[in-house]
Design a protein around this motif. Structure first.
Motif, mmCIF file in Angstrom:
data_model
loop_
_atom_site.group_PDB
_atom_site.id
_atom_site.type_symbol
_atom_site.label_atom_id
_atom_site.label_comp_id
_atom_site.label_asym_id
_atom_site.label_seq_id
_atom_site.Cartn_x
_atom_site.Cartn_y
_atom_site.Cartn_z
ATOM 1 N N TRP A 178 43.663 17.157 -94.286
ATOM 2 C CA TRP A 178 43.918 18.591 -94.435
ATOM 3 C C TRP A 178 44.506 18.945 -95.807
ATOM 4 N N LEU A 179 45.504 18.167 -96.224
ATOM 5 C CA LEU A 179 46.312 18.562 -97.381
ATOM 6 C C LEU A 179 46.181 17.641 -98.580
ATOM 7 N N GLY A 180 45.641 16.443 -98.391
ATOM 8 C CA GLY A 180 45.524 15.506 -99.494
ATOM 9 C C GLY A 180 46.770 14.649 -99.636
ATOM 10 N N LEU A 181 46.777 13.799 -100.639
ATOM 11 C CA LEU A 181 47.901 12.899 -100.888
ATOM 12 C C LEU A 181 48.920 13.606 -101.782
ATOM 13 N N ASP A 183 53.091 15.902 -101.592
ATOM 14 C CA ASP A 183 54.330 16.099 -100.846
ATOM 15 C C ASP A 183 54.147 17.037 -99.656
ATOM 16 N N GLN A 184 53.216 17.992 -99.750
ATOM 17 C CA GLN A 184 52.977 18.891 -98.622
ATOM 18 C C GLN A 184 52.540 18.116 -97.388
ATOM 19 N N MET A 185 51.722 17.074 -97.605
ATOM 20 C CA MET A 185 51.315 16.228 -96.490
ATOM 21 C C MET A 185 52.515 15.528 -95.867
ATOM 22 N N MET A 186 53.428 15.034 -96.720
ATOM 23 C CA MET A 186 54.628 14.360 -96.220
ATOM 24 C C MET A 186 55.474 15.311 -95.370
ATOM 25 N N TYR A 187 55.706 16.514 -95.878
ATOM 26 C CA TYR A 187 56.544 17.461 -95.150
ATOM 27 C C TYR A 187 55.884 17.909 -93.846
ATOM 28 N N THR A 188 54.560 18.004 -93.835
ATOM 29 C CA THR A 188 53.862 18.370 -92.599
ATOM 30 C C THR A 188 54.074 17.322 -91.521
ATOM 31 N N VAL A 189 53.973 16.062 -91.896
ATOM 32 C CA VAL A 189 54.201 14.986 -90.928
ATOM 33 C C VAL A 189 55.642 15.008 -90.418
ATOM 34 N N ILE A 190 56.596 15.266 -91.330
ATOM 35 C CA ILE A 190 57.997 15.344 -90.921
ATOM 36 C C ILE A 190 58.208 16.488 -89.933
ATOM 37 N N TRP A 252 62.956 10.809 -90.168
ATOM 38 C CA TRP A 252 62.996 9.587 -90.961
ATOM 39 C C TRP A 252 61.854 8.647 -90.577
ATOM 40 N N ARG A 253 61.601 8.521 -89.282
ATOM 41 C CA ARG A 253 60.506 7.668 -88.832
ATOM 42 C C ARG A 253 59.156 8.216 -89.296
ATOM 43 N N SER A 254 58.978 9.529 -89.191
ATOM 44 C CA SER A 254 57.716 10.137 -89.619
ATOM 45 C C SER A 254 57.482 9.934 -91.107
ATOM 46 N N LEU A 255 58.547 10.106 -91.895
ATOM 47 C CA LEU A 255 58.418 9.931 -93.335
ATOM 48 C C LEU A 255 58.056 8.501 -93.685
ATOM 49 N N MET A 256 58.694 7.522 -93.050
ATOM 50 C CA MET A 256 58.387 6.130 -93.342
ATOM 51 C C MET A 256 56.943 5.800 -92.979
ATOM 52 N N ALA A 257 56.458 6.340 -91.854
ATOM 53 C CA ALA A 257 55.057 6.104 -91.478
ATOM 54 C C ALA A 257 54.119 6.698 -92.519
ATOM 55 N N ILE A 261 51.481 4.492 -95.048
ATOM 56 C CA ILE A 261 50.023 4.651 -94.962
ATOM 57 C C ILE A 261 49.453 5.306 -96.213
ATOM 58 N N ALA A 262 50.078 6.403 -96.649
ATOM 59 C CA ALA A 262 49.549 7.178 -97.776
ATOM 60 C C ALA A 262 50.074 6.609 -99.083
ATOM 61 N N LYS A 263 49.159 6.308 -100.000
ATOM 62 C CA LYS A 263 49.538 5.710 -101.279
ATOM 63 C C LYS A 263 48.890 6.482 -102.407
ATOM 64 N N SER A 264 49.710 6.971 -103.338
ATOM 65 C CA SER A 264 49.200 7.709 -104.478
ATOM 66 C C SER A 264 50.266 7.735 -105.570
ATOM 67 N N PRO A 265 49.864 7.652 -106.846
ATOM 68 C CA PRO A 265 50.869 7.750 -107.917
ATOM 69 C C PRO A 265 51.602 9.085 -107.921
ATOM 70 N N ASP A 266 50.944 10.123 -107.402
ATOM 71 C CA ASP A 266 51.587 11.439 -107.371
ATOM 72 C C ASP A 266 52.739 11.503 -106.367
ATOM 73 N N LEU A 267 52.749 10.602 -105.407
ATOM 74 C CA LEU A 267 53.786 10.615 -104.375
ATOM 75 C C LEU A 267 55.062 9.912 -104.833
ATOM 76 N N GLY A 268 54.981 9.112 -105.866
ATOM 77 C CA GLY A 268 56.154 8.352 -106.280
ATOM 78 C C GLY A 268 56.348 7.137 -105.390
ATOM 79 N N LEU A 269 57.340 6.349 -105.716
ATOM 80 C CA LEU A 269 57.631 5.122 -104.979
ATOM 81 C C LEU A 269 58.844 5.332 -104.087
ATOM 82 N N GLY A 270 58.599 5.440 -102.777
ATOM 83 C CA GLY A 270 59.675 5.548 -101.803
ATOM 84 C C GLY A 270 59.862 4.238 -101.065
ATOM 85 N N LEU A 271 60.743 4.250 -100.093
ATOM 86 C CA LEU A 271 61.038 3.028 -99.352
ATOM 87 C C LEU A 271 59.829 2.529 -98.566
#
Length: 324
Positions: A178-181, A183-190, A252-257, A261-271
């Protein structure tokens, strides 16, 4: 005749219960029975009720805090490390499957020396906290509406319960499409993971509010938003706080998942992405370090944010016997 009238008058005065007569009778009864009068009995009863209503707050000394709060976790961590070391020494499995604790420490030290440790942790923590705050803004009015409007509760109540039981990782693939790789995708999952938990916690708290509170509020003119702000939310606060704690856990669990799974240079390096990178490199020490960092952040947020809030709420209701 005169003497009989005088005697009769005195008897009538005593029978009529003049102030002096009453006091003298009460005093004589107290002296003979050793019991207090009605006024003193009432005062004693009120004092006893006040004592029952009063919360006895006992200040805990620093030594007791050290023994009861700080020492047990340290002992638990020491025991885990000792068992871990014994398993490595006993060679119960291959080294690449269960590395030595010292190798994990070396991985942590390397991240620190490279200046990457704080950036990795902050990338995930900032996302998690911001997503949780958005979920809080959405879930609070949603929970109030679901709890108070029967039609909406019948329609959305089962859906919220189903969303809460749905694993958060299931939302990652559709969110990426829906949103691509980004931060919007990350926040939607959260949000999809946290909003149902917070809303259901608030609904459960409101269900436990005595109806007498609402009737008293209506008598005083509290209706609509005023009633929700000054009656429902304060009365439902314990359940609401429990929902907030669970909502953070789901965030926190949603963000880690999503980060795994999602990998992109635009997302930065998180835990989560760091953990996945170490898995791809077959670096088990790095994998364990990623797991430990995720665990430490979750525990730190619980102890520094939610535990003080919960203690304050319980103490305000007289449910804590000592000040911690």
């Amino acid at each position: 005749m005169a003497s009989s009238k005088t005697t009769r008058g005195t008897a009538v005065e005593e029978a009529d219960g003049g102030n002096g007569g009453k006091q003298s009778i009460e005093k004589s009864v107290e002296k003979s029975t050793g019991k207090a009068g009605p006024g003193q009995d009432l005062a004693g009863l009120e004092a006893g009720l006040d004592a029952l209503d009063t919360v006895q707050i006992k200040r805990v000394s620093p030594v007791e805090v050290l023994v009861q709060k700080v020492l047990p976790p340290i002992v638990a961590v020491a025991v885990v490390l000792a068992v871990w070391k014994l398993l490595v020494v006993a060679e119960v499995t291959d080294d690449y499957k269960l590395p030595d604790p010292g190798l994990v420490w070396d991985s942590l030290r390397q991240l620190w020396l490279q200046g990457e440790l704080f950036d990795i942790v902050w990338t995930s923590v900032s996302r998690g906290l911001f997503g949780f705050l958005i979920a809080l803004v959405i879930a609070t009015p949603l929970g109030l509406i679901v709890a108070r409007v029967k039609f909406i509760r019948a329609a959305l109540g089962p859906i919220l319960s189903g969303l809460q039981s749905l694993p958060s990782v299931a939302w990652v693939p559709p969110a990426v499409i829906w949103l691509g790789l980004n931060d919007q995708m990350m926040y939607t999952v959260i949000l999809l993971g946290a909003v149902p938990s917070i809303a259901n916690g608030l609904v459960a708290g409101i269900d436990q509010v005595p109806p007498l509170f609402l009737r008293a509020g209506r008598t005083l003119g509290a209706r609509g938003l005023v009633s929700a702000r000054h009656i429902l939310l304060p009365a439902a606060l314990p359940g609401y706080v429990a929902g907030l704690k669970q909502g953070w856990a789901f965030s926190w669990r949603s963000l880690m998942a999503a980060e795994i799974i999602a990998k992109s240079p635009d997302l930065g390096l998180g835990l989560g992405q760091y953990l996945e990178n170490q898995r791809n490199n077959s670096d088990m020490a790095g994998v364990l370090l990623g797991i430990l960092l995720i665990l430490v952040v979750g525990i730190a947020i619980e102890l520094l944010v939610f535990a003080p809030i919960e203690r304050r709420v319980l103490r305000s209701r007289g449910l804590l016997a000592s000040a911690r």
